[in-house]
Motif scaffolding. Structure first.
Motif, PDB file in Angstrom:
ATOM      1  N   GLY A   6       0.370  -4.100   7.187  1.00 27.99           N
ATOM      2  CA  GLY A   6       0.984  -5.323   7.798  1.00 27.99           C
ATOM      3  C   GLY A   6       2.647  -5.555   7.942  1.00 27.99           C
ATOM      4  O   GLY A   6       3.013  -6.586   8.236  1.00 27.99           O
ATOM      5  N   ARG A   7       3.021  -4.600   7.452  1.00 32.50           N
ATOM      6  CA  ARG A   7       4.817  -4.546   7.595  1.00 32.50           C
ATOM      7  C   ARG A   7       5.297  -3.587   8.600  1.00 32.50           C
ATOM      8  O   ARG A   7       4.811  -2.597   8.741  1.00 32.50           O
ATOM      9  N   ASN A   8       6.008  -4.128   9.452  1.00 35.21           N
ATOM     10  CA  ASN A   8       6.506  -3.586  10.643  1.00 35.21           C
ATOM     11  C   ASN A   8       7.579  -2.476   9.934  1.00 35.21           C
ATOM     12  O   ASN A   8       8.341  -2.889   9.078  1.00 35.21           O
ATOM     13  N   GLY A   9       7.811  -1.525  10.637  1.00 33.90           N
ATOM     14  CA  GLY A   9       8.729  -0.432  10.138  1.00 33.90           C
ATOM     15  C   GLY A   9       9.197   0.644  11.419  1.00 33.90           C
ATOM     16  O   GLY A   9       9.436   0.046  12.513  1.00 33.90           O
ATOM     17  N   VAL A  56       1.196  -0.003  15.517  1.00 34.45           N
ATOM     18  CA  VAL A  56       0.096   0.973  15.492  1.00 34.45           C
ATOM     19  C   VAL A  56      -0.030   1.309  13.737  1.00 34.45           C
ATOM     20  O   VAL A  56       1.199   1.440  12.963  1.00 34.45           O
ATOM     21  N   ASP A  57      -0.880   0.774  13.334  1.00 32.16           N
ATOM     22  CA  ASP A  57      -1.018   0.761  11.839  1.00 32.16           C
ATOM     23  C   ASP A  57      -1.530   2.430  11.464  1.00 32.16           C
ATOM     24  O   ASP A  57      -2.229   3.086  11.988  1.00 32.16           O
ATOM     25  N   VAL A  58      -0.648   2.733  10.369  1.00 27.81           N
ATOM     26  CA  VAL A  58      -0.418   4.010  10.162  1.00 27.81           C
ATOM     27  C   VAL A  58      -0.589   4.071   8.367  1.00 27.81           C
ATOM     28  O   VAL A  58      -0.021   3.126   7.840  1.00 27.81           O
ATOM     29  N   ASP A  59      -1.155   5.043   7.860  1.00 21.66           N
ATOM     30  CA  ASP A  59      -1.450   5.124   6.311  1.00 21.66           C
ATOM     31  C   ASP A  59      -0.017   5.987   5.952  1.00 21.66           C
ATOM     32  O   ASP A  59      -0.281   7.173   5.502  1.00 21.66           O
ATOM     33  N   ASP A  60       1.040   5.303   5.992  1.00 22.13           N
ATOM     34  CA  ASP A  60       2.320   6.154   5.899  1.00 22.13           C
ATOM     35  C   ASP A  60       3.302   5.000   5.243  1.00 22.13           C
ATOM     36  O   ASP A  60       4.111   4.556   6.119  1.00 22.13           O
ATOM     37  N   PRO A  61       3.361   4.945   3.868  1.00 21.82           N
ATOM     38  CA  PRO A  61       4.697   4.095   3.283  1.00 21.82           C
ATOM     39  C   PRO A  61       5.810   4.591   3.877  1.00 21.82           C
ATOM     40  O   PRO A  61       6.779   3.743   3.779  1.00 21.82           O
ATOM     41  N   GLY A  62       6.138   5.707   4.458  1.00 22.83           N
ATOM     42  CA  GLY A  62       7.390   6.203   4.680  1.00 22.83           C
ATOM     43  C   GLY A  62       7.781   5.362   5.882  1.00 22.83           C
ATOM     44  O   GLY A  62       9.319   5.075   6.006  1.00 22.83           O
ATOM     45  N   VAL A  63       7.106   4.461   6.683  1.00 19.28           N
ATOM     46  CA  VAL A  63       7.733   3.736   7.523  1.00 19.28           C
ATOM     47  C   VAL A  63       8.220   2.357   7.413  1.00 19.28           C
ATOM     48  O   VAL A  63       9.059   1.854   8.035  1.00 19.28           O
ATOM     49  N   VAL A  64       7.952   2.060   6.034  1.00 22.85           N
ATOM     50  CA  VAL A  64       8.713   0.893   5.783  1.00 22.85           C
ATOM     51  C   VAL A  64       9.824   1.234   4.465  1.00 22.85           C
ATOM     52  O   VAL A  64      10.476   0.294   3.668  1.00 22.85           O
ATOM     53  N   GLY A  65       9.888   2.472   4.257  1.00 23.15           N
ATOM     54  CA  GLY A  65      11.040   3.223   3.214  1.00 23.15           C
ATOM     55  C   GLY A  65      12.403   2.821   3.846  1.00 23.15           C
ATOM     56  O   GLY A  65      12.490   3.002   4.875  1.00 23.15           O
TER      57      GLY A  65
END
Length: 198
Positions: A134-137, A173-182
């Motif tokens: 739910g967080r844009n990155g 685009v929902d992705v299973d990647d916490p790096g997008v909000v790092g």
């Protein structure tokens, strides 16, 4: 074709040292990791936008086989000026879009880059953006259709104003990647991400 632009012209005031050259691993700097990530995800020749006179960063980028672009307006133009410097360096007749990522998001995965490229290729949406829980990155892909809007955007609001203008048609685009909000802006955020001091 989609070009890749890594934004690395900030002064890193809160970090106290250039973020692009911080270690993302024992063998890779932030900028080296991102160059590899973009290439592995399908971006052929990413460019890195830096400040005038930053020979350390230029050297690191060139050692990694990257293209270094100088943003002469790095101090007064904000992040938008770096995006536009990268866009000017990449813009060719066959270019369909640009993928933009800040250098302080080093843990982005190649699979996220590939996923965004596939979604953009299938839809040609004006803006394609990664989202995690739910967080844009980042990254964000801007299509050629919004290049002129980016060039006309107010530096005070930057590319966010273009994203906002296309809020009805943006593809998150929902992705299973916490790096997008790092987002590594301070020694504390580096410590939280990597578990040790920079």
């Amino acid at each position: 074709m989609v070009a890749g632009i890594i934004l690395a012209a900030g002064r890193s005031v809160r970090m106290g040292t250039p973020k692009a050259l911080l270690p993302a691993s024992p063998t890779e700097s932030f900028v080296a990791r991102l160059l590899t990530t973009l290439r592995d995800g399908g971006i052929e020749n990413p460019v890195v936008v830096g400040r005038p006179g930053d020979e350390q960063l230029r050297g690191e980028v060139e050692r990694q086989g990257g293209v270094y672009v100088v943003n002469p307006k790095a101090d007064e133009g904000g992040q938008l000026s770096s995006l536009l410097a990268g866009l000017s360096a990449c813009d060719r007749a066959h270019l369909r879009g640009v993928m933009v990522v800040p250098v302080d998001a080093p843990l982005l995965s190649p699979s996220t880059v590939a996923t965004l490229l596939a979604v953009f290729d299938a839809t040609l949406a004006p803006v394609v953006r990664a989202r995690y829980q739910g967080r844009n990155g980042h990254p964000v892909i801007f299509s050629r259709g919004v290049f002129d809007e980016l060039r006309r955007a107010d530096p005070a609001t930057g590319a966010k104003s273009v994203v906002h203008a296309h809020r009805q048609t943006i593809l998150n685009v929902d992705v299973d990647d916490p790096g997008v909000v790092g987002d590594v802006d301070t020694p504390e955020s580096y410590r939280a991400m990597f578990g040790h001091d920079p």
